[in-house]
Design an enzyme around this catalytic site. Structure first.
Site, mmCIF file in Angstrom:
data_model
loop_
_atom_site.group_PDB
_atom_site.id
_atom_site.type_symbol
_atom_site.label_atom_id
_atom_site.label_comp_id
_atom_site.label_asym_id
_atom_site.label_seq_id
_atom_site.Cartn_x
_atom_site.Cartn_y
_atom_site.Cartn_z
ATOM 1 N N THR A 132 -3.611 0.932 -8.126
ATOM 2 C CA THR A 132 -5.060 0.825 -8.242
ATOM 3 C C THR A 132 -5.612 1.703 -9.364
ATOM 4 O O THR A 132 -5.008 2.720 -9.712
ATOM 5 C CB THR A 132 -5.706 1.254 -6.899
ATOM 6 O OG1 THR A 132 -7.108 1.372 -7.066
ATOM 7 C CG2 THR A 132 -5.171 2.606 -6.413
ATOM 8 N N ASP A 133 -6.807 1.341 -9.847
ATOM 9 C CA ASP A 133 -7.480 2.174 -10.854
ATOM 10 C C ASP A 133 -8.033 3.466 -10.235
ATOM 11 O O ASP A 133 -8.373 4.404 -10.952
ATOM 12 C CB ASP A 133 -8.616 1.394 -11.539
ATOM 13 C CG ASP A 133 -9.707 0.894 -10.594
ATOM 14 O OD1 ASP A 133 -9.613 1.123 -9.363
ATOM 15 O OD2 ASP A 133 -10.663 0.265 -11.082
ATOM 16 N N GLU A 134 -8.100 3.513 -8.879
ATOM 17 C CA GLU A 134 -8.721 4.690 -8.236
ATOM 18 C C GLU A 134 -7.913 5.958 -8.449
ATOM 19 O O GLU A 134 -8.431 7.056 -8.271
ATOM 20 C CB GLU A 134 -8.916 4.434 -6.734
ATOM 21 C CG GLU A 134 -9.801 3.248 -6.463
ATOM 22 C CD GLU A 134 -10.502 3.293 -5.112
ATOM 23 O OE1 GLU A 134 -10.454 4.330 -4.432
ATOM 24 O OE2 GLU A 134 -11.095 2.268 -4.751
ATOM 25 N N TYR A 158 -7.155 7.915 0.266
ATOM 26 C CA TYR A 158 -6.511 6.657 -0.164
ATOM 27 C C TYR A 158 -5.956 6.786 -1.574
ATOM 28 O O TYR A 158 -4.769 6.527 -1.820
ATOM 29 C CB TYR A 158 -7.507 5.489 -0.085
ATOM 30 C CG TYR A 158 -7.060 4.279 -0.893
ATOM 31 C CD1 TYR A 158 -5.951 3.527 -0.498
ATOM 32 C CD2 TYR A 158 -7.729 3.903 -2.064
ATOM 33 C CE1 TYR A 158 -5.522 2.432 -1.250
ATOM 34 C CE2 TYR A 158 -7.308 2.815 -2.812
ATOM 35 C CZ TYR A 158 -6.205 2.079 -2.403
ATOM 36 O OH TYR A 158 -5.765 1.009 -3.144
ATOM 37 N N LYS A 162 -2.091 6.714 -3.038
ATOM 38 C CA LYS A 162 -1.614 5.738 -4.035
ATOM 39 C C LYS A 162 -1.074 6.472 -5.264
ATOM 40 O O LYS A 162 -0.076 6.061 -5.862
ATOM 41 C CB LYS A 162 -2.728 4.769 -4.432
ATOM 42 C CG LYS A 162 -3.128 3.767 -3.362
ATOM 43 C CD LYS A 162 -2.011 2.806 -2.950
ATOM 44 C CE LYS A 162 -1.678 1.798 -4.027
ATOM 45 N NZ LYS A 162 -0.725 0.756 -3.513
HETATM 46 P P1 NAD Z 1 -4.795 -5.242 2.486
HETATM 47 O O1 NAD Z 1 -5.183 -4.039 3.271
HETATM 48 O O2 NAD Z 1 -5.618 -6.463 2.556
HETATM 49 O O3 NAD Z 1 -3.305 -5.674 2.876
HETATM 50 C C1 NAD Z 1 -2.273 -4.753 3.077
HETATM 51 C C2 NAD Z 1 -1.113 -5.479 3.742
HETATM 52 O O4 NAD Z 1 -0.037 -4.536 3.900
HETATM 53 C C3 NAD Z 1 -1.451 -6.013 5.139
HETATM 54 O O5 NAD Z 1 -0.955 -7.322 5.281
HETATM 55 C C4 NAD Z 1 -0.733 -5.055 6.075
HETATM 56 O O6 NAD Z 1 -0.346 -5.655 7.297
HETATM 57 C C5 NAD Z 1 0.472 -4.656 5.234
HETATM 58 N N1 NAD Z 1 1.020 -3.355 5.625
HETATM 59 C C6 NAD Z 1 0.336 -2.204 5.853
HETATM 60 N N2 NAD Z 1 1.190 -1.230 6.209
HETATM 61 C C7 NAD Z 1 2.433 -1.770 6.173
HETATM 62 C C8 NAD Z 1 3.735 -1.265 6.407
HETATM 63 N N3 NAD Z 1 3.931 0.014 6.775
HETATM 64 N N4 NAD Z 1 4.797 -2.091 6.265
HETATM 65 C C9 NAD Z 1 4.610 -3.381 5.914
HETATM 66 N N5 NAD Z 1 3.409 -3.918 5.689
HETATM 67 C C10 NAD Z 1 2.333 -3.124 5.808
HETATM 68 O O7 NAD Z 1 -4.635 -4.712 0.992
HETATM 69 P P2 NAD Z 1 -4.957 -5.466 -0.379
HETATM 70 O O8 NAD Z 1 -6.384 -5.304 -0.706
HETATM 71 O O9 NAD Z 1 -4.351 -6.824 -0.333
HETATM 72 O O10 NAD Z 1 -4.139 -4.544 -1.382
HETATM 73 C C11 NAD Z 1 -2.756 -4.826 -1.655
HETATM 74 C C12 NAD Z 1 -2.238 -3.778 -2.624
HETATM 75 O O11 NAD Z 1 -3.000 -3.820 -3.825
HETATM 76 C C13 NAD Z 1 -2.370 -2.348 -2.099
HETATM 77 O O12 NAD Z 1 -1.230 -1.624 -2.495
HETATM 78 C C14 NAD Z 1 -3.613 -1.804 -2.798
HETATM 79 O O13 NAD Z 1 -3.525 -0.408 -2.978
HETATM 80 C C15 NAD Z 1 -3.541 -2.541 -4.125
HETATM 81 N N6 NAD Z 1 -4.834 -2.788 -4.796
HETATM 82 C C16 NAD Z 1 -5.886 -3.345 -4.111
HETATM 83 C C17 NAD Z 1 -7.070 -3.638 -4.789
HETATM 84 C C18 NAD Z 1 -8.245 -4.286 -4.085
HETATM 85 O O14 NAD Z 1 -9.309 -4.393 -4.693
HETATM 86 N N7 NAD Z 1 -8.104 -4.749 -2.863
HETATM 87 C C19 NAD Z 1 -7.180 -3.330 -6.150
HETATM 88 C C20 NAD Z 1 -6.106 -2.729 -6.808
HETATM 89 C C21 NAD Z 1 -4.920 -2.479 -6.122
HETATM 90 O O1 DAU Z 2 -10.705 -0.067 -7.428
HETATM 91 C C1 DAU Z 2 -9.699 -0.683 -6.695
HETATM 92 C C2 DAU Z 2 -9.923 -0.429 -5.223
HETATM 93 O O2 DAU Z 2 -11.026 -1.240 -4.829
HETATM 94 C C3 DAU Z 2 -8.707 -0.708 -4.360
HETATM 95 O O3 DAU Z 2 -7.670 0.166 -4.723
HETATM 96 C C4 DAU Z 2 -9.042 -0.549 -2.877
HETATM 97 O O4 DAU Z 2 -7.939 -0.915 -2.088
HETATM 98 C C5 DAU Z 2 -10.212 -1.445 -2.561
HETATM 99 O O5 DAU Z 2 -10.590 -1.275 -1.216
HETATM 100 C C6 DAU Z 2 -11.399 -1.164 -3.475
HETATM 101 O O6 DAU Z 2 -11.952 0.147 -3.193
HETATM 102 P P1 DAU Z 2 -13.541 0.410 -3.172
HETATM 103 O O7 DAU Z 2 -13.802 1.598 -2.349
HETATM 104 O O8 DAU Z 2 -14.090 0.378 -4.556
HETATM 105 O O9 DAU Z 2 -13.989 -0.970 -2.439
HETATM 106 P P2 DAU Z 2 -15.097 -1.239 -1.297
HETATM 107 O O10 DAU Z 2 -15.258 -2.719 -1.232
HETATM 108 O O11 DAU Z 2 -14.812 -0.493 -0.064
HETATM 109 O O12 DAU Z 2 -16.416 -0.633 -1.949
HETATM 110 C C7 DAU Z 2 -16.909 -1.107 -3.198
HETATM 111 C C8 DAU Z 2 -18.126 -0.274 -3.529
HETATM 112 O O13 DAU Z 2 -19.173 -0.618 -2.610
HETATM 113 C C9 DAU Z 2 -17.914 1.216 -3.388
HETATM 114 O O14 DAU Z 2 -18.674 1.893 -4.390
HETATM 115 C C10 DAU Z 2 -18.484 1.547 -2.008
HETATM 116 C C11 DAU Z 2 -19.598 0.524 -1.857
HETATM 117 N N1 DAU Z 2 -19.866 0.076 -0.475
HETATM 118 C C12 DAU Z 2 -18.810 -0.336 0.292
HETATM 119 C C13 DAU Z 2 -19.022 -0.747 1.597
HETATM 120 C C14 DAU Z 2 -17.847 -1.183 2.450
HETATM 121 C C15 DAU Z 2 -21.159 0.042 0.012
HETATM 122 O O15 DAU Z 2 -22.123 0.391 -0.709
HETATM 123 N N2 DAU Z 2 -21.368 -0.383 1.308
HETATM 124 C C16 DAU Z 2 -20.335 -0.750 2.119
HETATM 125 O O16 DAU Z 2 -20.600 -1.098 3.303
#
Ligand code: NAD
Ligand code: DAU
Length: 352
Positions: A132-134, A158, A162
């Site tokens: 992730t970019d975080e 988180y 990561k």
């Molecule tokens: P998600 O939370 O939707 O899915 C995570 C999956 O991993 C789930 O299916 C869960 O059951 C599985 N899991 C959790 N713990 C596990 C374990 N111990 N063993 C096996 N499986 C397990 O997450 P996502 O949003 O699909 O993110 C996927 C990946 O991409 C993550 O590594 C996250 O850090 C990264 N990522 C997410 C975003 C985003 O915006 N969602 C952006 C950049 C990177």
């Molecule tokens: O940047 C990549 C990341 O993006 C991933 O690594 C994470 O897994 C993914 O969850 C996401 O993280 P964020 O914290 O940016 O996503 P989220 O959707 O939780 O929040 C997006 C923005 O919106 C953040 O600034 C917090 C804000 N927010 C979120 C929620 C859930 C609100 O204002 N209200 C809310 O209820």
């Protein structure tokens, strides 16, 4: 074949579906099915011999050894993680267990498997870590976007977990020569996104007539990418990335949270107007800020574009429209994932 971890989650399931829609190479999909994992995401693959689902933990060394030896994948794509920042603030330990301990166990099992491969198979093998970019921390308003050489400054449990996993991947390449690739992507959105994250939560709440919770002043900036563009970037890095390298993935779509939610509301006003004819934006509600809330993320995806020729296919406007349409067309999916323990989380985070 390839081994995917976390392939029942949001991005992982989109990846598996896109992969099998574009090629016939089988996928072994290892997922623990936590609250975020959902086999319904993969329902269209029922009976498809190219997809083998395995219910299990990436921290289970014995299971990993068996899976690798039985299936002999040419690559591992590692999505599995605890992924929600707010949950990491309430309970960091699960994040350390899966994102750090789990990733290390996976790396160790993969290293042992890879070391026993013959020369040709070993040099073709890849371990792709999805990150992730975080991990880069928060940017000031006018600072340039994150490049791959930006210092790591994770601010939430988180992102710290990561960052630790990224460092372990780097160390397994540097120390043991494991052929790794890492991608650091910005915020994704699209189908099968669990409604605890901003975009699906607000679509769901809007349709239920509930408040659309905006943390703080809503001026925090995220850089949004449609999920299938993230999947195409991962495929491209897997195919042509240089081992040991990291690649930033992003869509050049910086938006303030409040603007994102206003766009969602306007799209819903058009596609499914409220019964009373009022605008959905009336439901926007400012709530307490997230502790330690990062102000701005922005990804410079120039390296991936220059070196590997990847470009996103969707703009924010086309992606958001597709996403809202998908949620309107999949009310049953939303209904299923928002029953049971989902409600406990929502009560804990936002109050009853
Ligand atoms: P998600 O939370 O939707 O899915 C995570 C999956 O991993 C789930 O299916 C869960 O059951 C599985 N899991 C959790 N713990 C596990 C374990 N111990 N063993 C096996 N499986 C397990 O997450 P996502 O949003 O699909 O993110 C996927 C990946 O991409 C993550 O590594 C996250 O850090 C990264 N990522 C997410 C975003 C985003 O915006 N969602 C952006 C950049 C990177
Ligand atoms: O940047 C990549 C990341 O993006 C991933 O690594 C994470 O897994 C993914 O969850 C996401 O993280 P964020 O914290 O940016 O996503 P989220 O959707 O939780 O929040 C997006 C923005 O919106 C953040 O600034 C917090 C804000 N927010 C979120 C929620 C859930 C609100 O204002 N209200 C809310 O209820």
């Amino acid at each position: 074949m390839i081994l995917v971890t976390g392939g029942a989650g949001f991005i992982g399931s989109n990846f598996v579906l896109d992969w099998l829609a574009t090629c016939d190479e089988p996928v072994v999909n290892l997922d623990l099915l936590t609250y975020a994992g959902n086999l319904a995401n993969l329902a269209s693959l029922k009976g498809d011999a190219r997809h083998l689902f395995v219910h299990g933990d990436i921290a289970d060394a014995k299971l990993l050894k068996r899976l690798l030896e039985q299936n002999r994948p040419r690559a591992v794509i590692h999505f599995a993680a605890e992924s929600h920042v707010d949950r990491s603030i309430h309970g960091p330990e699960a994040f350390v267990q899966t994102n750090v301990v789990g990733t290390q166990r996976l790396l160790e099992a993969v290293k042992q498997y890879w070391q026993a491969l013959d020369g040709v198979a070993a040099s073709a093998f890849r371990f792709l870590h999805v990150s992730t970019d975080e991990v880069y921390g928060s940017l000031d308003k006018n600072a340039p976007a994150f490049t791959e050489t930006h210092p790591y400054e994770p601010n939430s449990p988180y992102s710290a977990s990561k960052a630790a996993s990224d460092h372990l991947v780097r160390a397994y390449h540097h120390t043991y020569g494991l052929p790794t690739l890492t991608t650091n992507c910005s915020n994704n959105y699209g189908p099968y996104h669990f409604p605890e994250k901003l975009i699906p939560l607000c679509i769901h709440n809007a349709l239920k007539g509930k408040p659309l919770p905006i943390y703080g002043d809503g001026q925090q900036i995220r850089d949004w990418l449609y999920v299938s563009d993230h999947c195409s970037a991962i495929r491209r890095v897997l195919e042509a990335g240089t081992t040991g390298q990291t690649y930033n993935v992003g869509g050049w779509n910086e938006k303030a949270n409040l603007d994102v939610v206003r766009t969602l509301c306007a799209t819903l006003d058009e596609l499914q107007p409220r019964a009373d004819g009022q605008a959905y934006s009336r439901q926007i509600t400012f709530v307490s800020d997230r502790p330690g809330h990062d102000r701005r993320y922005a990804i410079d995806a120039g390296k991936l574009e220059r070196e590997l020729g990847w470009r996103p296919a969707e703009t924010f406007e086309t992606g958001i429209r597709k996403t809202v349409r998908w949620y309107l067309d999949h009310a049953d999916w939303v209904e299923n994932v928002t029953s049971g323990t989902y409600r406990t989380w929502i009560d804990q985070q936002y109050g009853k």
